[in-house]
Design a protein around this motif. Structure first.
Motif, short mmCIF file in Angstrom:
data_model
loop_
_atom_site.label_atom_id
_atom_site.label_comp_id
_atom_site.label_asym_id
_atom_site.label_seq_id
_atom_site.Cartn_x
_atom_site.Cartn_y
_atom_site.Cartn_z
N ALA A 24 0.83 -1.19 0.00
CA ALA A 24 0.00 0.00 0.00
C ALA A 24 0.88 1.25 0.00
O ALA A 24 0.67 2.18 -0.78
N PRO A 54 -3.00 5.91 0.86
CA PRO A 54 -3.22 4.49 0.55
C PRO A 54 -4.46 3.93 1.21
O PRO A 54 -5.17 3.11 0.62
N ALA A 58 -7.64 2.32 -0.61
CA ALA A 58 -8.14 0.97 -0.30
C ALA A 58 -9.64 1.02 -0.03
O ALA A 58 -10.41 0.21 -0.57
N ILE A 244 -1.87 -5.07 -6.13
CA ILE A 244 -1.07 -5.54 -5.00
C ILE A 244 -0.08 -6.58 -5.50
O ILE A 244 1.07 -6.63 -5.06
#
Lengths: 335, 192
Positions: A24, A54, A58, A244
């Motif tokens: 992240a 981040p 998310a 990711i």
């Protein structure tokens, strides 16, 4: 027995959590560093210095609608992001991040699993990551995705050979495949393998950038030609998994480079874990630096470079190291 | 039933099941995926035999490289769903496939009889010698006892590579008309 399982589980959880946080914040770091290199400010609204960016990303990705196009191959479409995500995580099972230490009276090893074929395990696992991209590109049923997936696979096949060969030199010199032993052999700066394998390192880092599909080798997601490449049709958390996976792969490659060429966790004064993280951080910075500096390759340049420059060089390096160890082993490498 | 047995049973069942699915599927991509699954299960079996090196090589070479090429070609031809491959198999290939299968079965029966299936040496696999399957052990055997076949295989591969280069070179000179040096990207990928 229970203790062993418990300690291992805790170690796995800690590593995965650190890794996901690392992924992240690698995105944050990328945006921030790129911004500074391009004389911009970068993300600065969420939290001080944009540090919460981040987390905001998310949350956004989780709550976004998961759009699935009509003509996808359901099963592979669902599996693809996971397949690209898991290998990146698995690599860290054999990367030593610290020396052995004692915590609450328990002797704890600084690696999740010290396989005696550690490096081979890393290469076996990372070679599976390409399926995620390939299947993602194919199953989405979009031309752009398919082109991105095909490009990715052609590129990864081409560079995997040189990638594998580039570390053979280190293995020949170190005479072991275990990551832990490799780190133990590099106890001082003078004994880092980069000094003994400069060509091997250059080859490794070049191939690693290509293997992780990063700029200047980021043709699979060349946005000017392919919209988004293999993940064009993905949204929400499925897209995030690809993302990711990419950053996890960057971290994995950096960690392996640290272990193979830069002495892993070895270092003076600071705790071993900190040294390991510093070295990995430097590699991540290097990655972003590359992206800010170099323009993207053209496809035929990419292929020519891989097959006609890197591959012969890698073979040459292997041959040279082999001969050197055979004839002059005692002179330079002390046996 | 200990953990080893469970792992063995699961991976053996997965290996056989996916191998069967591989040959019974009409969908080409699914076939390839089942083969990969089968290879991964086999790698687990190798690990149980403490042949770590072989399992890693199996994954790197087969699952990681050769199967990627398979999948690559299948996707390049864009065979989706239950699309038929077109040509009906020739009578020769129809007969030979049964012949080869029968031969393989006979061979397998002989091998199994040879090592004595009913004496208990085969079954749930057990650990062999201490450093069996380690890189050093494999290398020692490969470069002493089996040096001749090993070198021969190397020569065979070299010949195959040269052959591949010759074939691709010839195709190129046939297919590219004079003056059209600027091929689109996809065309180039086929040649790799």
């Amino acid at each position: 027995m229970l203790e062993v399982i418990l300690i291992s589980s805790i170690k796995v959880i800690v590593v995965v959590v650190v890794l996901l946080t690392g992924c992240a914040y690698a995105t944050y770091m990328e945006r921030k560093v790129l911004a500074f290199m391009q004389n911009r400010i970068g993300p600065n609204y969420a939290g001080p210095y944009g540090l919460l960016q981040p987390i905001a990303d998310a949350v956004k990705l989780i709550f976004k609608e998961d759009v699935v196009p009509d003509n996808v191959e359901r099963l592979t479409y669902t599996l693809a992001p996971m397949i690209s995500f898991v290998p990146a995580m698995l690599t860290f099972a054999v990367v030593p991040f610290s020396s052995n230490f004692t915590l609450f009276g328990y002797e704890i090893t600084g690696v999740i699993s010290d396989l005696n074929i550690g490096i081979l395990f890393v290469f076996a696992i990372t070679s599976l990551g390409v399926y995620g991209i390939l299947l993602g590109g194919w199953s989405a049923g979009s031309k752009y995705s398919l082109l991105g997936g095909l490009r990715a696979s052609a590129q990864m096949i081409s560079y995997e050979l040189s990638y594998g060969l580039s570390i053979v030199g280190v293995i020949i010199i170190a005479n072991t495949l275990s990551m832990v032993e490799l780190v133990e052999q590099q106890s001082s700066i003078g004994s880092w393998f980069i000094w003994k394998q400069p060509l091997g390192f250059l080859l490794y880092i070049t191939c690693a950038v290509a293997e992780t599909n990063r700029s200047p080798f980021d043709l699979p997601e060349a946005e000017s030609e392919l919209v988004g490449g293999y993940h064009t049709e993905y949204s929400s958390m499925r897209f995030a998994q690809f993302f990711i996976g990419e950053y996890g792969n960057m971290l994995a490659v950096s960690a392996v480079a640290t272990t193979l060429f830069f002495g892993g966790w070895q270092g003076p004064l600071l705790p071993p874990v900190i040294w390991f993280l510093i070295k990995v951080f430097c590699f991540m910075f290097f990655y972003i630096w590359l992206r800010a500096t170099l323009p993207r390759f053209r496809y035929d340049q990419l292929m020519n470079f891989g097959w006609k420059v890197l591959f012969p060089l890698a073979l040459f390096n292997t041959l040279l190291t082999g001969l050197w160890v055979l004839w002059l082993g005692d002179v330079l490498f002390g046996g | 039933m200990n953990l080893d047995t469970i792992v063995f049973l699961v991976s053996a069942v997965v290996a056989v099941f996916s191998a069967t699915m591989m040959i019974s599927q009409r969908n080409t991509v699914a076939s390839v995926l089942y083969l990969i699954l089968s290879l991964l299960a086999q790698a687990v079996l190798y690990i149980q035999l403490s042949a770590l090196f072989l399992s890693a090589v199996l994954i790197i070479v087969y699952a990681g490289a050769i199967m990627v090429l398979f999948l690559f070609v299948v996707m390049l031809l864009n065979l989706r769903g239950n699309q038929d491959l077109g040509d009906k198999p020739s009578p020769v290939s129809r007969i030979t496939k049964y012949l080869v299968s029968i031969l393989l079965v006979v061979e397998l029966v002989f091998i199994i009889r040879g090592i004595g299936f009913d004496t208990g040496t085969v079954g749930i696999m057990t650990l062999a010698a201490d450093d069996f399957g380690s890189v050093a052990a494999v290398a020692r055997i490969l470069f002493t006892n089996y040096l001749y076949p090993f070198e021969l295989t190397g020569v065979l591969l070299l010949v195959a590579i040269v052959g591949a280069v010759v074939v691709s070179k010839r195709e190129k000179s046939y297919e590219t008309p004079a003056g059209s040096g600027n091929m689109p990207d996809d065309r180039k990928k086929v040649e790799i």
